[in-house]
Structure formats: structure tokens, C-alpha cells
Design an enzyme around this catalytic site. Structure first.
Site, PDB file in Angstrom:
ATOM      1  N   PHE A 127      26.445  37.706  23.975  1.00 55.73           N
ATOM      2  CA  PHE A 127      25.518  38.916  23.663  1.00 55.73           C
ATOM      3  C   PHE A 127      26.805  39.815  23.237  1.00 55.73           C
ATOM      4  CE2 PHE A 127      24.042  43.206  24.773  1.00 55.73           C
ATOM      5  CZ  PHE A 127      22.945  43.114  24.099  1.00 55.73           C
ATOM      6  N   PRO A 132      35.893  47.989  20.871  1.00 54.41           N
ATOM      7  CA  PRO A 132      37.015  48.712  21.518  1.00 54.41           C
ATOM      8  C   PRO A 132      36.928  50.081  21.654  1.00 54.41           C
ATOM      9  CG  PRO A 132      37.690  46.818  20.429  1.00 54.41           C
ATOM     10  CD  PRO A 132      36.206  47.055  19.989  1.00 54.41           C
ATOM     11  N   GLY A 135      31.669  53.077  23.624  1.00 56.19           N
ATOM     12  CA  GLY A 135      31.186  52.684  25.176  1.00 56.19           C
ATOM     13  C   GLY A 135      29.701  52.467  24.927  1.00 56.19           C
ATOM     14  N   TRP A 160      34.173  42.995  25.277  1.00 54.46           N
ATOM     15  CA  TRP A 160      33.376  43.030  26.720  1.00 54.46           C
ATOM     16  C   TRP A 160      32.283  41.869  26.537  1.00 54.46           C
ATOM     17  CZ3 TRP A 160      36.857  44.511  30.085  1.00 54.46           C
ATOM     18  CH2 TRP A 160      37.183  45.720  29.995  1.00 54.46           C
ATOM     19  N   HIS A 353      34.067  45.906  58.906  1.00 54.44           N
ATOM     20  CA  HIS A 353      34.967  45.074  59.125  1.00 54.44           C
ATOM     21  C   HIS A 353      36.559  45.488  59.440  1.00 54.44           C
ATOM     22  CE1 HIS A 353      32.090  42.247  57.270  1.00 54.44           C
ATOM     23  NE2 HIS A 353      33.026  41.196  57.359  1.00 54.44           N
ATOM     24  N   GLY A 354      36.610  46.780  59.343  1.00 53.32           N
ATOM     25  CA  GLY A 354      37.910  47.462  59.845  1.00 53.32           C
ATOM     26  C   GLY A 354      38.905  47.010  58.832  1.00 53.32           C
ATOM     27  N   GLU A 378      25.670  47.199  31.405  1.00 45.88           N
ATOM     28  CA  GLU A 378      24.178  47.493  30.738  1.00 45.88           C
ATOM     29  C   GLU A 378      24.059  48.993  30.892  1.00 45.88           C
ATOM     30  OE1 GLU A 378      23.441  45.373  29.166  1.00 45.88           O
ATOM     31  OE2 GLU A 378      23.483  43.078  30.217  1.00 45.88           O
ATOM     32  N   THR A 380      26.044  52.894  31.948  1.00 53.23           N
ATOM     33  CA  THR A 380      26.684  53.669  33.413  1.00 53.23           C
ATOM     34  C   THR A 380      25.312  54.315  33.822  1.00 53.23           C
ATOM     35  OG1 THR A 380      27.021  55.658  32.023  1.00 53.23           O
ATOM     36  CG2 THR A 380      28.983  53.947  32.134  1.00 53.23           C
ATOM     37  N   GLU A 382      25.186  57.295  34.037  1.00 54.03           N
ATOM     38  CA  GLU A 382      24.925  58.576  33.322  1.00 54.03           C
ATOM     39  C   GLU A 382      23.945  58.297  32.169  1.00 54.03           C
ATOM     40  OE1 GLU A 382      28.396  59.402  35.960  1.00 54.03           O
ATOM     41  OE2 GLU A 382      28.093  57.867  34.198  1.00 54.03           O
TER      42      GLU A 382
END
Length: 400
Positions: A127, A132, A135, A160, A353-354, A378, A380, A382
Site C-alpha cells: 500500500f 518523502p 507525512g 514507507w 525487568h530492571g 496509519e 500519528t 495528533e
């Protein structure tokens, strides 16, 4: 199986599918996921197993060779797969989105040509919307398709693409000049068939997949760019047969994709909780398991509550879409809540888990690097809040 993330009202078929997938995850994915992830190795054997299970055709209608299952079934399957390794869910996600778009918007010829082979996994989908220089601003797309005889000639660069190298079919959103003032009405989706692999494509002159993008997490699955230089695409590969509809087709795909990302967040969060509560009972400090310390119990309680809330929100969004109703409000809420809660649950498990959580020998280290992708994929947080806010204003508009 624990008490968390149970789903009421499932059919016997749905329960059988989920039990089969859960068993596959426990036996075939979890034992090898961390090793493959550290090597950034494509999980070919796992993919072959998913083909045998019919997962690539899970939602494709039976008339085209699929199982004809609902978005809810698919989302619950994705949740189980992501519990094992989130990257594997990415391999089926974009495939599922493209199959959904063809089934919902394609011509009958396109459905008959692609869907039966997609159901078997012979054809695998990717898809392609992002670029570039953009966004979340889809209206800024620059990749352009120009009619030339019976073809379109496409020039541009995409970014992407999940499955960009391994896919054999890419749904590509391009700008076409339809003469409309609104940018979103000047976009068209093209279905481009190609050979799998990287570099210049042997069967599509001008199409290049440069190589895998090296990522912090979400490894194994190939994420790529796509370069198109005078790529010729026949007019009958315009999705739906008519130009100018691409934006709406892609947004429909993104809507189901947001349910998918929510399901991934639920699966990763559930696995992080499992790891955290197990380790808390094994690790001792001050003479007792750390699970007996009130501070850790509080943390486990918060984690479990977030796992449960995200799961139920995701289920609601999937069922809304399956009912045929508009679900952008619910999908946006589910994606936002599940991705944020996933990040928080994974971080809490990491804290439990430290120092060992920082070691690559422990699975939580992998989850800690995988969770951030869900905050972006898919759309952000915002963008989700903007969608939700606008829809709420529509629903609660006061009279003038």
C-alpha cells in the site's frame, strides 16, 4: 490463556480460527521471533505457515477463494500474531488493505484477476500513499500520473512501503489532473503488478525498489521506498476503472488499517503484560518476589486495565465497520488509545525487568523498540485526535 482481552459474542468458527492462530503463534513465532528480529531476517517459514492456514485470504469473499471472515475476525487474528511478533502482522496488514480496497472499489475484472491469487498468498499486496516530502498531509502528494494513449505514465517517489520488496502488487496513490479545486478530488489509485525483489524491477521498466530502510524496530518485514520513472500502467489498472476516486479509496483502506494498528497495539501490550507479570513472580528482592511489593502490584493493575480497555475499544471499532456504518470516529479512538497504552504498558514491563530489560537476551527489549512504530503508523496521535475532534463536533453540533 489469561482472563484479559476476551471477546464476547464470537461464533464457533471465529473461536476455532483464533485457537488455531494462537497455537501457531506459540509454536512457530514466539520461539524464533527475537532471533529473527535481531538479524533483521524475513520470516519466510512463518509466512509459508500463514499461507497454509489461509490467513492471506481471511477476509476475501468465498467466491474468490477466501474465507469471507469479518474485520473483527481479522483484527483478533492480528492481535494474536502481534503478541508473537508485530512484524509478522505487518506482512499481512498491507496485503489485507489492498485486498479490501479491490473488493470494495475494484471492477469485476480486477476482483477476478487479483483476489483469488491474493487469497492463496500467491499475489501479495503493498500500500503506497506516503512520500518523502509529506507525512499526514495527503493533499501534498507530488507523484503524478499523466494519460498517454491507453496507458498512464507515472513519475514520482514513494516512501514507507511495508512489503515494498516482497510484494507483487502495489496500490499507488497518484495525482491526476481532474480539474477540481479540491486537491483530494484530483487523486487516483493505480494497481501496479511487479516482480518481488530490490533494485530495478525486471518486469516494470522504470520502477525501482532501492532497498530496505534500516529501522529501530519493526524489523524482519521489509520497509522501502518506491521510485517511478516513466512507469507505464494500463488504464484498466486504475482502481475501480475511473480516475479521481483515489483519495476516498485510500481513506477507506486507512480506516480498516487503523483498526489493524489498534489490534497490533493490543497484541504487543498483552505480550508485555505477560512478560512483566511472569518476571515479577520470578525476581526476588528483600526476601520476596517483587510481585509481592505493593508498588509492583499497582503497576501490574494499571497495565492490565490498559490492556483490557484497548482491546474492548478495538473490538468496538471493528464491529462498527463490519456493520456497514461509518467508523472513522471509533477507528481513530481505538488507534490512538491502543498505541498510547501499548507504549505505556511496554515501558512498565521494561521497568519491572530492571537492568535485564536493557539486555537483548530478554524479549521485552524487542518490544520496547517495536512499540514506537505504532505511535506513527496509519496516522500519528495528533492526526487521530484531529479526526476524532472533528467528528465529535459534527455529532454534537449545536443549532445556530
Amino acid at each position: 490463556m489469561g482472563r484479559l482481552a476476551q471477546t464476547d459474542g464470537l461464533t464457533e468458527i471465529q473461536r476455532d480460527i483464533l485457537a488455531t492462530v494462537r497455537d501457531f503463534v506459540d509454536k512457530e513465532i514466539l520461539p524464533v521471533a527475537t532471533e529473527l528480529e535481531h538479524r533483521d531476517e524475513y520470516p519466510a517459514a512463518i509466512v509459508a505457515g500463514m499461507k497454509q492456514l489461509g490467513l492471506f485470504g481471511l477476509t476475501i469473499p468465498e467466491e474468490y477463494g477466501g474465507l469471507g471472515e469479518s474485520l473483527l475476525t481479522y483484527a483478533l487474528v492480528v492481535e494474536e500474531i502481534s503478541r508473537g511478533w508485530m512484524s509478522v502482522s505487518g506482512i499481512v496488514n498491507t496485503h489485507f488493505i489492498v485486498a479490501h480496497m479491490i473488493n470494495a472499489h475494484g471492477t469485476e475484472e480486477q476482483k477476478e484477476h487479483f483476489l483469488p491469487r491474493m487469497a492463496t498468498g500467491e499475489v501479495r499486496g503493498a500500500f503506497s500513499m506516503s512520500e518523502p516530502g509529506l507525512g499526514s498531509d495527503v493533499s501534498a502528494i507530488r507523484t503524478r500520473a499523466v494519460p498517454d494513449g491507453g496507458d498512464f505514465v507515472i513519475n514520482g517517489q514513494k516512501m514507507w512501503l511495508t512489503n515494498g520488496g516482497t510484494s507483487t502488487l502495489v496500490a499507488v496513490l497518484c495525482r491526476t489532473e481532474e480539474g477540481h479545486d479540491a486537491p483530494h478530488r484530483n487523486m487516483t489509485t493505480f494497481l501496479i503488478e511487479k516482480e518481488p525483489g530490490f533494485g530495478p524491477n525486471p518486469t516494470v521498466p522504470g520502477l525501482t525498489v532501492p532497498g530496505k530502510i534500516d529501522k529501530m524496530g519493526y524489523k524482519g518485514v521489509d520497509t522501502t521506498e518506491l521510485v517511478l520513472q516513466d512507469v507505464r500502467v494500463p488504464a484498466d489498472r486504475v482502481l475501480g476503472g475511473a480516475t479521481g476516486r483515489g483519495f476516498y479509496q485510500m481513506m477507506d483502506g486507512v480506516e480498516v488499517g487503523r483498526v489493524n494498528v489498534a489490534a497490533r497495539g493490543c497484541g504487543v501490550a498483552r505480550r508485555a503484560f505477560e512478560l512483566g507479570i511472569r518476571y515479577a513472580q520470578q525476581r526476588h528482592t528483600f526476601g520476596k518476589p517483587i510481585a509481592q511489593h505493593q508498588a509492583i502490584q499497582f503497576k501490574l493493575a494499571e497495565m492490565a486495565t490498559k490492556v483490557e480497555a484497548a482491546h474492548q475499544m478495538m473490538v468496538m471499532a471493528a464491529r462498527k465497520k463490519d456493520s456497514g456504518e461509518r467508523n472513522d470516529l471509533e477507528a481513530g479512538m481505538a488507534k490512538y488509545l491502543a498505541s498510547e497504552y501499548c507504549k505505556e504498558v511496554v515501558e512498565d514491563a521494561f521497568r519491572i525487568h530492571g537492568g535485564y530489560g536493557f539486555s537483548k537476551e530478554y524479549e521485552i527489549e524487542r518490544l520496547y523498540r517495536e512499540a514506537p512504530m505504532l505511535l506513527i503508523g496509519e496516522g500519528t496521535a495528533e492526526i487521530q485526535k484531529m479526526i476524532v475532534g472533528r467528528r465529535l463536533l459534527e455529532e454534537y453540533r449545536i443549532a445556530d
